[in-house]
Design an enzyme around this catalytic site. Sequence first.
Site, PDB file in Angstrom:
ATOM      1  N   HIS A 217      20.615  18.644  29.147  1.00 13.32           N
ATOM      2  CA  HIS A 217      20.311  17.799  30.559  1.00 13.32           C
ATOM      3  C   HIS A 217      21.126  16.677  29.986  1.00 13.32           C
ATOM      4  O   HIS A 217      21.489  15.738  28.688  1.00 13.32           O
ATOM      5  CB  HIS A 217      18.748  17.634  30.136  1.00 13.32           C
ATOM      6  CG  HIS A 217      19.480  16.953  31.594  1.00 13.32           C
ATOM      7  ND1 HIS A 217      18.881  15.200  32.104  1.00 13.32           N
ATOM      8  CD2 HIS A 217      18.707  17.840  32.899  1.00 13.32           C
ATOM      9  CE1 HIS A 217      18.886  15.278  33.435  1.00 13.32           C
ATOM     10  NE2 HIS A 217      18.867  16.355  34.614  1.00 13.32           N
TER      11      HIS A 217
ATOM     12  N   GLU B  44      20.251  13.800  30.049  1.00 13.35           N
ATOM     13  CA  GLU B  44      19.297  12.841  29.962  1.00 13.35           C
ATOM     14  C   GLU B  44      18.615  13.027  28.290  1.00 13.35           C
ATOM     15  O   GLU B  44      18.762  11.920  27.186  1.00 13.35           O
ATOM     16  CB  GLU B  44      18.137  12.796  30.012  1.00 13.35           C
ATOM     17  CG  GLU B  44      18.291  12.023  31.300  1.00 13.35           C
ATOM     18  CD  GLU B  44      17.191  13.035  32.835  1.00 13.35           C
ATOM     19  OE1 GLU B  44      16.242  13.533  32.311  1.00 13.35           O
ATOM     20  OE2 GLU B  44      17.372  12.253  33.943  1.00 13.35           O
TER      21      GLU B  44
ATOM     22  N   GLY C 297      19.344  11.323  39.889  1.00 13.06           N
ATOM     23  CA  GLY C 297      17.693   9.621  39.919  1.00 13.06           C
ATOM     24  C   GLY C 297      18.570   8.718  40.392  1.00 13.06           C
ATOM     25  O   GLY C 297      18.307   7.940  40.843  1.00 13.06           O
TER      26      GLY C 297
ATOM     27  N   SER D 178      21.087  14.463  42.778  1.00 15.72           N
ATOM     28  CA  SER D 178      19.910  13.824  43.987  1.00 15.72           C
ATOM     29  C   SER D 178      20.373  14.453  44.771  1.00 15.72           C
ATOM     30  O   SER D 178      20.616  14.345  46.689  1.00 15.72           O
ATOM     31  CB  SER D 178      21.200  12.556  44.556  1.00 15.72           C
ATOM     32  OG  SER D 178      20.805  11.491  43.625  1.00 15.72           O
TER      33      SER D 178
ATOM     34  N   GLU E  51      25.893  18.776  37.116  1.00 12.91           N
ATOM     35  CA  GLU E  51      25.253  17.192  36.763  1.00 12.91           C
ATOM     36  C   GLU E  51      25.644  16.556  36.863  1.00 12.91           C
ATOM     37  O   GLU E  51      25.737  15.699  35.975  1.00 12.91           O
ATOM     38  CB  GLU E  51      23.783  17.290  35.903  1.00 12.91           C
ATOM     39  CG  GLU E  51      23.036  18.695  36.803  1.00 12.91           C
ATOM     40  CD  GLU E  51      21.493  18.451  36.458  1.00 12.91           C
ATOM     41  OE1 GLU E  51      21.272  18.458  37.584  1.00 12.91           O
ATOM     42  OE2 GLU E  51      21.441  17.799  35.475  1.00 12.91           O
TER      43      GLU E  51
END
Length: 264
Positions: free
Chosen positions: A97, A99, A187, A227, A181
């Site tokens: 991911h 993040e 986000g 999103s 992504e």
Amino acid sequence: MARTPIIAGNWKMNKGTVAEASALAQEVVAAVAGKSGVTVVVCPPYTVLHTVRTALTGSSVVMGAQDGFWKTTGAYTSQISAEMLKDAGVSYVILGHSETRGRFGLSEPEETLKHYGETDATVNLKVKATLAAGLLPIICIGETLDEREGGKTDFVVSSQVAGALTGVTNDQASKLVFAYEPVWAIGTGKVCDAAEANRVCGIVRKTVHSLYGAEVAEAVRVQYGGSMKPDNAAELLSQPHIDGGLIGGAALKSADFAAIINAA
Ligand code: PGA
């Protein structure tokens, strides 16, 4: 061959108490009761995997984890192996991911964060360990805003895909899920335009094609994430190369998550 759409909720570091996790999982179970033709996955924090497993008993909703380590057992303080996840009832594992690749978007100094970054090499080790345990990886790839503006999107995405797959066999590759992504869409409320998301998901498939051939490329499922919400899900999910969604914020409200599942 028709691919079964896959909608996965990435709860991130949310809904982490027993009460919250149990409530959300039960709501998701109720929302998808009687629906078929779509794989629904919820990915709670590790500490509530047991709670969520209990809530999902008897339902078609399956559980995912948000990461996993590549060693099976040993002196690796803090890490969770794919075998442990399997025993906890996990079926899918989110890997790479943005993040975890990008150190969670934290702004602490390099000295503080230096051990947190994920690379294509660590993602690859995790992909192989996850497959060896009989679990299915959801491999996340995507460009930053700087990379997009620099015209590097296709290169970044195809290198992340190839980097994750070193040593993965044809048979294993056909079971994979990828999640495109774009980092700038996560986000932020800035969703990627559906046609462009479809184009980049097509790049993912083309990269798989170049490595494994047409049959595997047709079999892999490619999600869009960043999103995705009830009001944009239908358009994104109707694109030919988009086989589902990896949902963050909207997965925390069962009504929103259910609306996205319905759109699939
Ligand atoms: P978002 O997150 O839906 O909140 O943008 C998606 C993700 O990070 O997987």
